[in-house]
Design a protein around this motif. Structure first.
Motif, PDB file in Angstrom:
ATOM      1  N   SER A  64     -11.081  19.096 -21.328  1.00 20.13           N
ATOM      2  CA  SER A  64     -11.470  17.694 -21.487  1.00 20.13           C
ATOM      3  C   SER A  64     -12.171  17.476 -22.825  1.00 20.13           C
ATOM      4  O   SER A  64     -11.928  16.475 -23.517  1.00 20.13           O
ATOM      5  CB  SER A  64     -12.383  17.265 -20.340  1.00 20.13           C
ATOM      6  OG  SER A  64     -11.743  17.412 -19.088  1.00 20.13           O
ATOM      7  N   TYR A 176     -10.676   8.201 -17.283  1.00 22.69           N
ATOM      8  CA  TYR A 176     -10.906   9.475 -16.606  1.00 22.69           C
ATOM      9  C   TYR A 176     -12.334   9.952 -16.839  1.00 22.69           C
ATOM     10  O   TYR A 176     -13.054  10.336 -15.903  1.00 22.69           O
ATOM     11  CB  TYR A 176      -9.885  10.489 -17.112  1.00 22.69           C
ATOM     12  CG  TYR A 176     -10.284  11.944 -17.022  1.00 22.69           C
ATOM     13  CD1 TYR A 176     -10.469  12.567 -15.787  1.00 22.69           C
ATOM     14  CD2 TYR A 176     -10.447  12.723 -18.177  1.00 22.69           C
ATOM     15  CE1 TYR A 176     -10.815  13.911 -15.710  1.00 22.69           C
ATOM     16  CE2 TYR A 176     -10.788  14.056 -18.106  1.00 22.69           C
ATOM     17  CZ  TYR A 176     -10.978  14.644 -16.873  1.00 22.69           C
ATOM     18  OH  TYR A 176     -11.322  15.969 -16.801  1.00 22.69           O
ATOM     19  N   GLN A 177     -12.778   9.900 -18.090  1.00 18.88           N
ATOM     20  CA  GLN A 177     -14.133  10.326 -18.433  1.00 18.88           C
ATOM     21  C   GLN A 177     -15.175   9.511 -17.671  1.00 18.88           C
ATOM     22  O   GLN A 177     -16.170  10.059 -17.168  1.00 18.88           O
ATOM     23  CB  GLN A 177     -14.354  10.180 -19.940  1.00 18.88           C
ATOM     24  CG  GLN A 177     -15.714  10.635 -20.414  1.00 18.88           C
ATOM     25  CD  GLN A 177     -15.937  10.346 -21.886  1.00 18.88           C
ATOM     26  OE1 GLN A 177     -15.298   9.463 -22.460  1.00 18.88           O
ATOM     27  NE2 GLN A 177     -16.837  11.082 -22.520  1.00 18.88           N
ATOM     28  N   ARG A 179     -14.950   8.073 -14.747  1.00 24.75           N
ATOM     29  CA  ARG A 179     -15.027   8.426 -13.316  1.00 24.75           C
ATOM     30  C   ARG A 179     -15.712   9.774 -13.114  1.00 24.75           C
ATOM     31  O   ARG A 179     -16.447   9.970 -12.150  1.00 24.75           O
ATOM     32  CB  ARG A 179     -13.625   8.434 -12.697  1.00 24.75           C
ATOM     33  CG  ARG A 179     -13.187   7.111 -12.122  1.00 24.75           C
ATOM     34  CD  ARG A 179     -12.805   6.117 -13.190  1.00 24.75           C
ATOM     35  NE  ARG A 179     -12.550   4.783 -12.643  1.00 24.75           N
ATOM     36  CZ  ARG A 179     -12.182   3.752 -13.390  1.00 24.75           C
ATOM     37  NH1 ARG A 179     -12.016   3.882 -14.694  1.00 24.75           N
ATOM     38  NH2 ARG A 179     -11.979   2.567 -12.834  1.00 24.75           N
ATOM     39  N   THR A 284      -6.057   6.009  -5.666  1.00 25.33           N
ATOM     40  CA  THR A 284      -6.157   5.503  -7.039  1.00 25.33           C
ATOM     41  C   THR A 284      -4.845   4.891  -7.495  1.00 25.33           C
ATOM     42  O   THR A 284      -4.814   3.796  -8.076  1.00 25.33           O
ATOM     43  CB  THR A 284      -6.561   6.644  -7.989  1.00 25.33           C
ATOM     44  OG1 THR A 284      -7.836   7.148  -7.596  1.00 25.33           O
ATOM     45  CG2 THR A 284      -6.632   6.156  -9.418  1.00 25.33           C
ATOM     46  N   THR A 333     -12.565   4.072  -8.191  1.00 25.41           N
ATOM     47  CA  THR A 333     -11.480   3.477  -8.968  1.00 25.41           C
ATOM     48  C   THR A 333     -11.774   2.023  -9.312  1.00 25.41           C
ATOM     49  O   THR A 333     -11.597   1.593 -10.454  1.00 25.41           O
ATOM     50  CB  THR A 333     -10.153   3.557  -8.179  1.00 25.41           C
ATOM     51  OG1 THR A 333      -9.888   4.910  -7.831  1.00 25.41           O
ATOM     52  CG2 THR A 333      -8.997   3.011  -9.009  1.00 25.41           C
TER      53      THR A 333
END
Length: 359
Positions: A64, A176-177, A179, A284, A333
């Motif tokens: 990541s 993404y980061q 969440r 999601t 989400t």
């Protein structure tokens, strides 16, 4: 969009386009220099069991962080086919951070954006940044609103196919980061900050999730005859991954970033194999309206029909453990900035370990 200028503050709002030499420092300038630019300082607050969980998942975190560096390097040189500047990229990242409402991300991307020179004040530059910002906001909040017309608008302001693909990758990464950061924030039982009165977008309509529907790219994929060595290497590694089989040639316009996504998905393989994680992914994809992902994650699920109708219907058809999983996945989400310890505890009460909750 009407031109807006504020003396001494070039980035009071990220769509502002002035080129004044004097700039006021962001509210948290230290957020730009945090060592871990993925978890943004959260790892330093972990101890005990949570620290052990993070240590066991270092390959995921390393992949990541590497992807962050590829998308937001310290310096970036544009080309004829890749015209997004570092300012453009960080402006998009800040837009997505604001959509998610996660303050830690907003502080970081605002602080990184602040010292960069913005585009010139011409009407064309203003219109270009407006279209980029609107596209990013829609993709981050209601992805089913993105259609051929949305892509055409980007083309009309000068973005190339590789630019549009990079734009989507930035939106996906920061989402993404956000969440991950929000989830760890909740596991640490840290206080939640969120703005009241924010309207949460509705879930995607069930008509967008027709089983068996095929995904078709709206942009031209990379042609083999034009592929560079790094692009071919990325394709060789990424095409065997189920998530990238269809889209690999499209993402290959930026071979290094494609390889970064492939590494991340490969490290997530074990976590994504658990039934709990697959159910969370299905929820999601149902909310976002991603038909191909929804079919992939619900193909063998007894909740397929109920979840296809909607999250609320799935909650009624699920058992007690599935209910708490669905509830957390939906909250994370729809509105990650509101996730707190009260959303995490029911999963532990249902028998999930902290590692499973993290995954």
């Amino acid at each position: 969009m009407e031109q807006r200028r504020f003396t001494g503050n070039n980035h009071w709002y990220h769509e502002t386009q002035s080129s004044l030499p004097a700039q006021r420092a962001p509210l948290m300038p230290e957020a730009a220099t945090v060592e871990d630019r993925f978890l943004l300082g959260l790892a330093q607050q972990l101890e005990g069991e949570l620290n052990t969980i993070l240590q066991e998942r270092q390959p995921i975190l390393l992949a990541s962080r590497d992807l962050y560096q590829l998308l937001f390097p310290a310096e970036l040189t544009t080309t004829l086919t890749h015209t997004l500047t570092l300012y453009d990229r960080l402006s998009v990242a800040l837009t997505v951070a604001q959509v998610t409402g996660v303050q830690r991300l907003c502080n970081h991307y605002a602080a990184r954006l602040n010292p960069l020179p913005g585009p010139d004040s011409s009407r064309e530059s203003n219109h270009r940044l407006t279209q980029i910002t609107e596209y990013a906001r829609q993709l981050a909040s209601q992805p089913t609103l993105i259609d051929a017309v949305s892509v055409q608008r980007l083309d009309e302001v000068g973005l190339s196919a590789p630019d549009i693909i990079s734009l989507g990758q930035i939106v996906g990464f920061v989402s993404y980061q956000a969440r991950v950061v929000a989830g760890i924030h909740a596991m640490l039982a840290l206080p939640v900050r969120w703005m009241p009165g924010v309207t949460i977008p509705p879930d995607a309509c069930s008509e967008t999730l027709l089983a068996g529907s095929q995904w078709h790219p709206a942009l031209p994929p990379l042609e083999l005859r034009y592929a560079a060595p790094d692009q071919l290497e990325a394709l060789t590694f990424c095409q065997p991954l189920s998530e990238l089989q269809d889209a690999a040639w499209l993402f290959a316009h930026d071979g290094k970033v494609l390889y970064g996504w492939g590494r991340l998905l490969d490290t997530l393989k074990t976590a994504r194999s658990h039934s709990a994680s697959r159910l969370a992914a299905a929820v999601t994809s149902r909310i976002n309206g991603s038909a191909s992902c929804f079919v992939r994650y619900t193909a063998d699920s007894d909740l397929f029909t109920a979840l296809h109708e909607g999250v609320e219907q799935a909650l009624k058809a699920a058992d007690s453990q599935q209910q708490v999983l669905i509830a957390l996945a939906a909250q994370l989400t729809r509105s990650p900035e509101r996730v707190n310890a009260a959303h995490i505890q029911p999963l532990k009460d249902a028998g999930l370990s902290s590692g499973q909750v993290f995954d």
